[in-house]
Scaffold this active site. Structure first.
Site, PDB file in Angstrom:
ATOM      1  N   ASP A  71       0.838  -1.202   0.000  1.00 29.42           N
ATOM      2  CA  ASP A  71       0.000   0.000   0.000  1.00 29.42           C
ATOM      3  C   ASP A  71       0.877   1.257   0.000  1.00 29.42           C
ATOM      4  O   ASP A  71       0.366   2.382  -0.010  1.00 29.42           O
ATOM      5  CB  ASP A  71      -1.022  -0.006   1.149  1.00 29.42           C
ATOM      6  CG  ASP A  71      -0.382  -0.052   2.520  1.00 29.42           C
ATOM      7  OD1 ASP A  71       0.862  -0.140   2.608  1.00 29.42           O
ATOM      8  OD2 ASP A  71      -1.130   0.000   3.532  1.00 29.42           O
ATOM      9  N   SER A  72       2.194   1.065  -0.061  1.00 29.59           N
ATOM     10  CA  SER A  72       3.112   2.184  -0.327  1.00 29.59           C
ATOM     11  C   SER A  72       2.748   2.827  -1.670  1.00 29.59           C
ATOM     12  O   SER A  72       3.179   3.958  -1.946  1.00 29.59           O
ATOM     13  CB  SER A  72       4.568   1.699  -0.348  1.00 29.59           C
ATOM     14  OG  SER A  72       4.718   0.581  -1.212  1.00 29.59           O
ATOM     15  N   ASP A 110      -0.942  -6.179   0.104  1.00 33.51           N
ATOM     16  CA  ASP A 110      -1.305  -5.556   1.383  1.00 33.51           C
ATOM     17  C   ASP A 110      -2.810  -5.411   1.533  1.00 33.51           C
ATOM     18  O   ASP A 110      -3.501  -5.001   0.583  1.00 33.51           O
ATOM     19  CB  ASP A 110      -0.701  -4.146   1.459  1.00 33.51           C
ATOM     20  CG  ASP A 110       0.672  -4.136   2.095  1.00 33.51           C
ATOM     21  OD1 ASP A 110       1.034  -5.112   2.782  1.00 33.51           O
ATOM     22  OD2 ASP A 110       1.388  -3.131   1.908  1.00 33.51           O
ATOM     23  N   LYS A 139      -0.924  -9.376   3.415  1.00 34.34           N
ATOM     24  CA  LYS A 139      -0.142  -8.844   4.535  1.00 34.34           C
ATOM     25  C   LYS A 139      -0.987  -7.851   5.320  1.00 34.34           C
ATOM     26  O   LYS A 139      -1.712  -7.052   4.721  1.00 34.34           O
ATOM     27  CB  LYS A 139       1.136  -8.176   4.026  1.00 34.34           C
ATOM     28  CG  LYS A 139       1.993  -7.548   5.142  1.00 34.34           C
ATOM     29  CD  LYS A 139       3.405  -7.237   4.678  1.00 34.34           C
ATOM     30  CE  LYS A 139       3.558  -5.986   3.874  1.00 34.34           C
ATOM     31  NZ  LYS A 139       3.142  -4.746   4.542  1.00 34.34           N
ATOM     32  N   GLU A 141      -0.852  -5.237   9.010  1.00 37.80           N
ATOM     33  CA  GLU A 141       0.049  -4.616   9.981  1.00 37.80           C
ATOM     34  C   GLU A 141      -0.419  -4.821  11.415  1.00 37.80           C
ATOM     35  O   GLU A 141      -1.627  -4.732  11.695  1.00 37.80           O
ATOM     36  CB  GLU A 141       0.159  -3.109   9.699  1.00 37.80           C
ATOM     37  CG  GLU A 141       0.786  -2.796   8.354  1.00 37.80           C
ATOM     38  CD  GLU A 141       0.958  -1.295   8.100  1.00 37.80           C
ATOM     39  OE1 GLU A 141       0.757  -0.483   9.031  1.00 37.80           O
ATOM     40  OE2 GLU A 141       1.301  -0.945   6.959  1.00 37.80           O
ATOM     41  N   GLU A 206       9.863  -3.876   9.820  1.00 42.64           N
ATOM     42  CA  GLU A 206      10.227  -2.589   9.208  1.00 42.64           C
ATOM     43  C   GLU A 206      10.844  -1.655  10.235  1.00 42.64           C
ATOM     44  O   GLU A 206      10.262  -1.428  11.314  1.00 42.64           O
ATOM     45  CB  GLU A 206       8.969  -1.942   8.582  1.00 42.64           C
ATOM     46  CG  GLU A 206       9.271  -0.603   7.916  1.00 42.64           C
ATOM     47  CD  GLU A 206       8.147  -0.067   7.051  1.00 42.64           C
ATOM     48  OE1 GLU A 206       7.123  -0.767   6.859  1.00 42.64           O
ATOM     49  OE2 GLU A 206       8.284   1.069   6.549  1.00 42.64           O
TER      50      GLU A 206
HETATM   51  O1  KIV Z   1       3.602  -1.055   1.494  1.00 44.57           O
HETATM   52  C1  KIV Z   1       4.759  -1.465   1.423  1.00 44.57           C
HETATM   53  O2  KIV Z   1       5.473  -1.240   0.433  1.00 44.57           O
HETATM   54  C2  KIV Z   1       5.289  -2.223   2.547  1.00 44.57           C
HETATM   55  C3  KIV Z   1       6.777  -2.358   2.633  1.00 44.57           C
HETATM   56  C4  KIV Z   1       7.348  -1.085   3.125  1.00 44.57           C
HETATM   57  C5  KIV Z   1       7.169  -3.508   3.470  1.00 44.57           C
HETATM   58  O3  KIV Z   1       4.555  -2.661   3.367  1.00 44.57           O
END
Ligand code: KIV
Length: 288
Positions: A71-72, A110, A139, A141, A206
């Site tokens: 989600d970056s 994510d 994934k 958090e 992270e």
């Molecule tokens: O969203 C993302 O790119 C991430 C990485 C920073 C691990 O979760």
């Protein structure tokens, strides 16, 4: 594999045929058991974020083991200051683009902010990422044991994410290293064990001190993938746009500009992949 050798086939042809067979085997997507085996054998796992088909094809061609549709993308693709505005529809769309061009790399997607507020919500959204997007793992958090257990019970592979949690930036206040104090380090270690016990099959750490990440990677049986967590993790992930130095903001200290010494993007990705495999990245200056 048996290749029948006759006088009409040259050694070169045999080599070409063997390459054809082995590349056919390589093109099968990696599975979670392949990645677990890599940890057991001590082979480092390389991972980059990917958000579209062109980069997916290139990263895959180079041989990077995993792609994370992170989600970056809210920051590097959409230009937001945080990852919070990213929706499940955005994630499904980008995951679909990445999986369409992938042949070998394992794909993680994510679950964005507020899409796993309850186990049922998490399952509905994870199903979209897998059924429509083509992700092999989702994934999430933080210490969401209830969601992890529920997802795993539905047959959905889960990657945990501890340390700096970008979706909690409004609680954290800033993007800083986590787990420096003894009590925080002990809690992170316990959280990691609890996520594994709940069924998580992978963990991202992270912005965590390298010594703590080493302990967690050693004690857990599941692969631990670091970003700003030192070289002793089982694998590494970087945000693609950071390592190509095309991010909108300042490149984080834990990242490295791989395009600087490369002839082109493919060579930069190859240099990253090889540096991870040989434990040459991250170096001390990229660690905490
Ligand atoms: O969203 C993302 O790119 C991430 C990485 C920073 C691990 O979760």
């Amino acid at each position: 594999m048996l290749i029948w050798v006759t006088s009409s086939i040259s050694i070169t042809e045999i080599v070409v045929k063997m390459n054809q067979y082995s590349s056919a085997a390589i093109l099968k997507p990696l599975s979670i058991t392949d990645l677990a085996a890599m940890k057991r054998c001590g082979e480092k796992i390389s991972c980059l974020t990917a958000y579209d088909a062109s980069f997916s094809a290139l990263i895959d061609k180079v041989g990077v083991d995993m792609m994370l549709v992170g989600d970056s993308l809210g920051m590097v693709i959409q230009g937001h200051n945080t990852t919070l505005p990213v929706t499940i529809e955005d994630m499904v769309y980008h995951t679909r683009l990445v999986s369409a061009a992938r042949q070998r790399a394992f794909i993680i997607a994510d679950l964005p902010f507020m899409t796993y507020a309850t186990p049922v919500t998490a399952t509905k959204n994870a199903a979209k990422l897998m059924q429509v997007g083509g992700a092999q793992m989702v994934k999430l958090e933080g210490l969401r044991i209830d969601c992890v257990r529920f997802l795993v019970d539905q047959g959905i592979p889960v990657c945990g994410h501890l340390g700096l949690l970008p979706q909690s930036i409004n609680q954290l206040g800033s993007y800083t290293v986590q787990g420096r104090e003894q009590a925080d380090a002990e809690k992170m270690f316990a959280d990691a064990l609890n996520l594994q016990e709940a069924g998580a099959a992978m963990l991202v750490l992270e912005c965590v001190p390298a010594t703590l990440a080493k302990v967690i990677s050693t004690e857990l049986t599941i692969p631990v993938i670091g970003i700003g967590a030192g070289v002793e993790c089982d694998g590494q992930v970087l945000v693609l746009y950071d390592m190509l130095d095309i991010g909108l903001g300042k490149r984080p200290r834990f990242s490295r500009n791989f395009i600087k010494d490369a002839a082109n993007i493919e060579e930069a990705i190859k240099a990253y992949h090889q540096a991870v495999k040989q434990s040459l990245f991250p170096a001390a200056e990229h660690s905490f």
